[in-house]
Design an enzyme around this catalytic site. Structure first.
Site, PDB file in Angstrom:
ATOM      1  N   ARG A  24      75.330  46.457  83.442  1.00 20.52           N
ATOM      2  CA  ARG A  24      75.532  46.129  84.855  1.00 20.52           C
ATOM      3  C   ARG A  24      75.834  47.360  85.706  1.00 20.52           C
ATOM      4  O   ARG A  24      75.411  47.435  86.858  1.00 20.52           O
ATOM      5  CB  ARG A  24      76.671  45.118  84.992  1.00 20.52           C
ATOM      6  N   GLU A  72      72.704  38.062  78.850  1.00 22.57           N
ATOM      7  CA  GLU A  72      72.147  37.023  79.707  1.00 22.57           C
ATOM      8  C   GLU A  72      71.597  35.921  78.800  1.00 22.57           C
ATOM      9  O   GLU A  72      70.721  36.169  77.975  1.00 22.57           O
ATOM     10  CB  GLU A  72      71.055  37.578  80.620  1.00 22.57           C
ATOM     11  N   ARG A 111      76.892  40.161  97.986  1.00 25.39           N
ATOM     12  CA  ARG A 111      76.469  40.066  99.384  1.00 25.39           C
ATOM     13  C   ARG A 111      77.162  38.955 100.160  1.00 25.39           C
ATOM     14  O   ARG A 111      76.911  38.781 101.347  1.00 25.39           O
ATOM     15  CB  ARG A 111      74.948  39.834  99.449  1.00 25.39           C
ATOM     16  N   LYS A 161      67.998  47.299  81.736  1.00 24.54           N
ATOM     17  CA  LYS A 161      67.500  46.161  80.964  1.00 24.54           C
ATOM     18  C   LYS A 161      66.643  46.595  79.783  1.00 24.54           C
ATOM     19  O   LYS A 161      66.017  45.759  79.133  1.00 24.54           O
ATOM     20  CB  LYS A 161      66.652  45.271  81.877  1.00 24.54           C
ATOM     21  N   GLU A 195      79.328  36.895  85.449  1.00 23.71           N
ATOM     22  CA  GLU A 195      79.745  35.692  86.173  1.00 23.71           C
ATOM     23  C   GLU A 195      81.044  35.130  85.623  1.00 23.71           C
ATOM     24  O   GLU A 195      81.930  34.720  86.391  1.00 23.71           O
ATOM     25  CB  GLU A 195      78.658  34.631  86.068  1.00 23.71           C
ATOM     26  N   TYR A 218      68.999  50.014  90.787  1.00 26.70           N
ATOM     27  CA  TYR A 218      68.050  48.928  91.014  1.00 26.70           C
ATOM     28  C   TYR A 218      67.382  48.921  92.380  1.00 26.70           C
ATOM     29  O   TYR A 218      66.324  48.297  92.549  1.00 26.70           O
ATOM     30  CB  TYR A 218      68.713  47.566  90.748  1.00 26.70           C
ATOM     31  N   HIS A 240      73.022  31.028  88.752  1.00 30.86           N
ATOM     32  CA  HIS A 240      73.205  32.449  88.439  1.00 30.86           C
ATOM     33  C   HIS A 240      72.928  33.309  89.672  1.00 30.86           C
ATOM     34  O   HIS A 240      73.715  34.216  90.014  1.00 30.86           O
ATOM     35  CB  HIS A 240      72.269  32.848  87.304  1.00 30.86           C
ATOM     36  N   ASP A 256      69.000  38.704  77.028  1.00 26.66           N
ATOM     37  CA  ASP A 256      68.541  39.916  77.693  1.00 26.66           C
ATOM     38  C   ASP A 256      69.763  40.791  77.998  1.00 26.66           C
ATOM     39  O   ASP A 256      70.377  40.671  79.058  1.00 26.66           O
ATOM     40  CB  ASP A 256      67.780  39.567  78.973  1.00 26.66           C
ATOM     41  N   THR A 297      66.341  43.273  73.993  1.00 27.82           N
ATOM     42  CA  THR A 297      66.247  41.844  74.282  1.00 27.82           C
ATOM     43  C   THR A 297      66.159  41.155  72.930  1.00 27.82           C
ATOM     44  O   THR A 297      65.222  41.416  72.168  1.00 27.82           O
ATOM     45  CB  THR A 297      65.002  41.522  75.127  1.00 27.82           C
ATOM     46  N   ASP A 344      60.642  39.302  82.596  1.00 31.81           N
ATOM     47  CA  ASP A 344      61.905  38.573  82.754  1.00 31.81           C
ATOM     48  C   ASP A 344      62.002  38.065  84.194  1.00 31.81           C
ATOM     49  O   ASP A 344      61.644  38.767  85.143  1.00 31.81           O
ATOM     50  CB  ASP A 344      63.085  39.496  82.442  1.00 31.81           C
ATOM     51  N   GLU A 370      69.322  33.127  78.020  1.00 30.96           N
ATOM     52  CA  GLU A 370      68.017  32.717  78.529  1.00 30.96           C
ATOM     53  C   GLU A 370      67.240  31.966  77.450  1.00 30.96           C
ATOM     54  O   GLU A 370      67.594  31.964  76.275  1.00 30.96           O
ATOM     55  CB  GLU A 370      67.191  33.933  78.975  1.00 30.96           C
ATOM     56  N   GLN A 416      72.641  49.276  86.206  1.00 29.94           N
ATOM     57  CA  GLN A 416      71.782  48.520  87.112  1.00 29.94           C
ATOM     58  C   GLN A 416      72.237  48.646  88.567  1.00 29.94           C
ATOM     59  O   GLN A 416      71.410  48.778  89.477  1.00 29.94           O
ATOM     60  CB  GLN A 416      71.760  47.045  86.705  1.00 29.94           C
TER      61      GLN A 416
END
Length: 412
Positions: free
Chosen positions: A233, A197, A140, A249, A359, A240, A131, A229, A253, A124, A199, A236
């Site tokens: 969250r 997600e 951040r 993850k 998002e 991560y 995104h 996917d 999928t 992936d 994709e 993660q």
């Protein structure tokens, strides 16, 4: 012309169908005798390719009688094109072959579809700029949203091939370690911020044993599927660093059941966006290698009405699948027939174009309102998420069908 021929011809010529003659996607269905077999979708029907090969109307070395497309993919691009040309000639109006194929047509409605191929490996990517900017800004700030390497290479990670499932498969809410920003220690429990997600998935149809060029990578891609996917969250966020996604993850999928071939997508090629920084030579595309594919996500609560929560387009990707595959091979990593590459979340510039609930709800701070008045920040038990996509031609569309899954409660 019999009623059956008229029915499939009319449905294949409809401007609303995902499966006109221009498409001819490949899948695996369960026949009335319970045997999985290869087929192609045409209008409201599926043409039984295994039966056509058994009747000696097609000859591809018995590969069409398999319960998946890997053996056929391994035959190579010349055979890929020969099958597509053979089917087009058989199904073309006025060709005089409608009566020949009629016994091998099966109504698509209610048909059980299986995984269209065996996934050898799954990678992936994190290759959509909108995104990456959205997620990076949340965690951040906008000035540090993109990692320093992001504009230079397609970032990716190796996922779990074992948890790739076909559309219609239920997904169970996962458990994991959770730790909020104000918690002194982690706890173990069901994910509370489960997400999707949006994709596209590229399917590798030819093996390679060393570095290949972007052009060679493009030619090695057999076709494309919609790909969801699913992502935990909260799991993660805790796990991560420093090695990236792992259990967050690994739940599932989901892919759509029809492989839309690269040949069918040829009229819809487009270029990747302008580069903010020059790419190294090995990643430069020799021509347009992205596709103009309109995408949408629908969310339906249990017993409720579906709301379309996102609309975007595959052409928003910063890196194409060919670039991703070429980069993947630079270490000498062997690629296999049936390898699956996830594009990364596909988001556009506006809120309604975002390809994940993370998002869309901006980390839960701006919940979505659904058609029935319910709100969502993340997926709730019983919610059904459906991805759809198509490329629009002149009076026809090349569609992918649906990529659907329902979230079930965590196991006790």
């Amino acid at each position: 012309m019999t009623d059956l021929i008229r029915s499939w011809v009319d449905s294949a010529n409809s401007s609303e169908t995902d499966f006109p003659l221009n498409n001819l996607p490949y899948g695996v269905f369960v026949a009335t005798d319970g045997t999985p077999r290869c087929g192609t979708a045409i209008g409201d029907f599926v043409l039984d390719l295994a039966a056509l090969e058994k009747a000696a109307l097609l000859d591809f070395g018995g590969t069409l009688g398999r319960a998946g497309w890997n053996a056929f993919m391994a035959l190579g691009s010349a055979e890929w094109m020969r099958l597509r040309q053979s089917l087009t000639e058989m199904l073309l109006e006025g060709a005089g072959t409608q009566a020949v194929v009629e016994p091998y047509l099966v109504p698509r409605e209610g048909l059980r579809l299986l995984m269209p191929f065996d996934v050898s490996e799954y990678t992936d990517f994190y290759a959509g700029k909108h995104h990456a900017m959205n997620v990076g800004t949340m965690f951040r700030g906008p000035e540090n949203a993109l990692p320093p390497n992001w504009l230079h290479l397609p970032i990716g990670y190796n996922g779990r091939a074992s948890s790739v499932v076909v559309s219609g498969t239920d997904v169970i809410r996962p458990h994991g370690q959770l730790k909020g920003p104000n918690d002194d220690a982690p706890r173990f429990g069901p994910s509370q911020r489960f997400d999707i997600e949006l994709e596209m998935g590229a399917i590798v149809g030819q093996p390679s044993t060393g570095p290949i060029s972007v052009a060679e990578a493009f030619d090695n891609i057999f076709g494309y599927v919609l790909l969801n996917d699913w992502s935990a969250r909260d799991i993660q966020a805790w796990e991560y660093q420093p090695l990236g996604p792992f259990q967050a993850k690994a739940t599932a999928t989901t892919i759509s059941p029809w492989i839309v071939t690269a040949a069918a997508m040829e009229p819809f090629r487009t270029t990747t966006p302008a580069r903010e920084k020059p790419l190294l030579d090995y990643l430069v595309e020799p021509g347009p290698m992205l596709y103009d594919i309109a995408l949408e996500v629908g969310l339906a609560p249990a017993g409720g009405t579906e709301t379309i929560i996102s609309r975007t387009n595959y052409k928003e990707m910063y890196y194409s699948s060919a670039q991703q595959l070429a980069h993947h091979t630079t270490s000498g990593c062997p690629m296999r027939v049936g390898d699956l590459l996830g594009s990364g979340t596909i988001s556009g510039p506006e809120r309604g174009n975002r390809g994940s609930l993370l998002e869309l709800s901006w980390g839960g701070k701006e919940p979505l309102t659904l058609a029935g008045g319910e709100t969502r920040s993340f997926i709730e038990d019983g919610d059904t998420l459906t991805l759809r996509g198509h490329a629009q031609g002149d009076g026809y569309r090349v569609g992918f069908g649906e990529c659907k899954g329902t979230l079930l409660p965590a196991r006790g």
